[in-house]
Design an enzyme around this catalytic site. Structure first.
Site, PDB file in Angstrom:
ATOM      1  N   GLN A   1       0.863  -1.175   0.000  1.00 51.89           N
ATOM      2  CA  GLN A   1       0.000   0.000   0.000  1.00 51.89           C
ATOM      3  C   GLN A   1       0.904   1.231   0.000  1.00 51.89           C
ATOM      4  O   GLN A   1       1.434   1.625   1.038  1.00 51.89           O
ATOM      5  CB  GLN A   1      -0.916  -0.016   1.221  1.00 51.89           C
TER       6      GLN A   1
ATOM      7  N   ALA B   1     -11.709   2.407   4.476  1.00 44.33           N
ATOM      8  CA  ALA B   1     -10.713   1.580   3.790  1.00 44.33           C
ATOM      9  C   ALA B   1      -9.936   2.377   2.746  1.00 44.33           C
ATOM     10  O   ALA B   1     -10.174   3.566   2.517  1.00 44.33           O
ATOM     11  CB  ALA B   1     -11.406   0.386   3.143  1.00 44.33           C
ATOM     12  N   HIS B   2      -9.003   1.680   2.082  1.00 38.99           N
ATOM     13  CA  HIS B   2      -8.103   2.339   1.130  1.00 38.99           C
ATOM     14  C   HIS B   2      -8.851   2.921  -0.067  1.00 38.99           C
ATOM     15  O   HIS B   2      -9.811   2.364  -0.569  1.00 38.99           O
ATOM     16  CB  HIS B   2      -7.005   1.387   0.655  1.00 38.99           C
ATOM     17  N   ASN B   3      -8.378   4.091  -0.476  1.00 39.25           N
ATOM     18  CA  ASN B   3      -8.870   4.810  -1.658  1.00 39.25           C
ATOM     19  C   ASN B   3     -10.322   5.283  -1.547  1.00 39.25           C
ATOM     20  O   ASN B   3     -10.927   5.647  -2.558  1.00 39.25           O
ATOM     21  CB  ASN B   3      -8.705   3.959  -2.923  1.00 39.25           C
TER      22      ASN B   3
ATOM     23  N   SER C   1     -12.267   1.949  -2.141  1.00 41.56           N
ATOM     24  CA  SER C   1     -12.558   2.653  -3.389  1.00 41.56           C
ATOM     25  C   SER C   1     -13.997   3.119  -3.518  1.00 41.56           C
ATOM     26  O   SER C   1     -14.430   3.488  -4.619  1.00 41.56           O
ATOM     27  CB  SER C   1     -12.183   1.788  -4.607  1.00 41.56           C
TER      28      SER C   1
END
Length: 340
Positions: free
Chosen positions: A195, A236-238, A256
């Site tokens: 990441q 969470a990520h993005n 995302s």
């Protein structure tokens, strides 16, 4: 802090009904207020308590009437209360300046006008603006940038390369920039996907205790201006959360997913990844959101459905045992008719 009712009205841009020269020493709830106190009514259900309160003055909405009571009439009592609480009870950090017991690595740039408590750790390459307060136990990683007048309470952790804006409040236990949950299953195991992105938190954001905001796989996880996030939220990520949005406690937002501006998400709602929530959408508490939500749409339920439809489903839920018994009886009668 002591002000007259008239002075408070001028400060808030309100109108006095009653005596303007009465002194106000503090602010308390409508049940606990006594002489010298100011209280407020932000919900109509509390109007019935107005006649019994001992408060010397009441912040009240437009068209409120109460014989024998001193009222300060404002358009939004709750907003007015917030301004007044800030004035009457200013936050006192108990110290100022940079403690010699804080650990600041060479190459970190800390404004001399910041307040750094003992046992804070600031890594090389980090930048901290003036007026920012860093409490004990805070870890600030390499290359982190923190703007002016922000506040990091005890045991906040900010991993490397993250960007924090001005007037941001991070409550105790917040983790910004931990690795997003990225793994590829090859059939022989779970292979970690590095990441390598970062987290950006814009101005005037507040993040509640023990909330986690993961760094992006690539690019950034982005919390935009004036977003308010409650305790125990997982982002969470993005993920992107648009400005002025509100996220209530125990929400989980998968990777995302993009939230528009002024979105409201109720407690314990969950969202799958790679969906889009439109501007001004509302998601009811406990909802499971598995597909896009249109701008302005209100949804509820698990899985999600239009809000009115969800209310109808919930209204039927308590009647299911009765409906089951009725259906069972009807089936028996139909079987008896067939036999005849």
């Amino acid at each position: 802090m002591r002000m007259t009712i008239g002075e408070i009205a001028v400060f808030l841009g309100g109108t006095v009904i009653g005596a303007e020269n009465v002194m106000i020493n503090g602010i308390r709830s409508i049940e606990d207020a006594d002489q010298g106190d100011l209280t407020f009514i932000a919900n109509k259900k509390y109007l019935k308590k107005l006649k019994d309160t001992k408060a010397s003055a009441v912040l009240a909405p437009l068209q409120t009437e109460a014989e024998g009571k001193n009222l300060i009439i404002v358009s939004d009592p709750y907003v007015a209360l917030g301004k007044l609480l800030t004035l009457y009870y200013p936050l006192d950090h108990g110290r100022s300046g940079i403690s010699p017991d804080a650990y600041i690595e060479d190459g970190a740039m800390v404004s001399p006008e910041a307040t750094i408590f003992p046992r804070a750790f600031i890594s090389r390459g980090a930048q901290i603006g003036r007026g920012t307060v860093v409490y004990p136990g805070v870890f600030i990683g390499r290359g982190v940038s923190i703007g002016e007048d922000s506040m990091l309470y005890a045991n906040v952790t900010i991993y490397h390369a993250c960007i924090i804006g001005n007037r941001v409040i991070l409550h105790s236990g917040v983790v910004v920039g931990a690795d997003g949950f990225g793994f590829a299953s090859s059939g022989a195991g779970n292979n970690k996907i590095p990441q390598v992105g970062f987290v950006q938190i814009d101005d005037d954001v507040e993040v509640g205790a023990n909330t986690t905001i993961d760094r992006a796989t690539l690019g950034k996880t982005w919390i935009q201006r004036n977003v308010k996030i409650d305790n125990l939220v997982q982002i969470a990520h993005n993920v992107v959360i648009g400005e002025n949005s509100i996220i209530v406690a125990q929400v989980g937002i998968s990777g995302s997913t993009k939230l528009g501006k002024s979105v409201m998400v109720g407690g314990q709602a969950g969202m799958v990844g790679h969906i889009h929530i439109g501007d001004k959408a509302m998601i009811a508490a406990g909802s499971g959101v598995h597909r896009d939500v249109k701008p302005g749409e209100i949804v509820g339920g698990n899985p999600q459905m239009p809000y009115k439809e969800w209310l109808q489903v919930e209204a039927c839920r308590s009647k299911l045992p009765e409906m089951r018994a009725t259906l069972k009886d009807l089936v028996k009668k139909v079987d008896d008719l067939r036999k005849k």
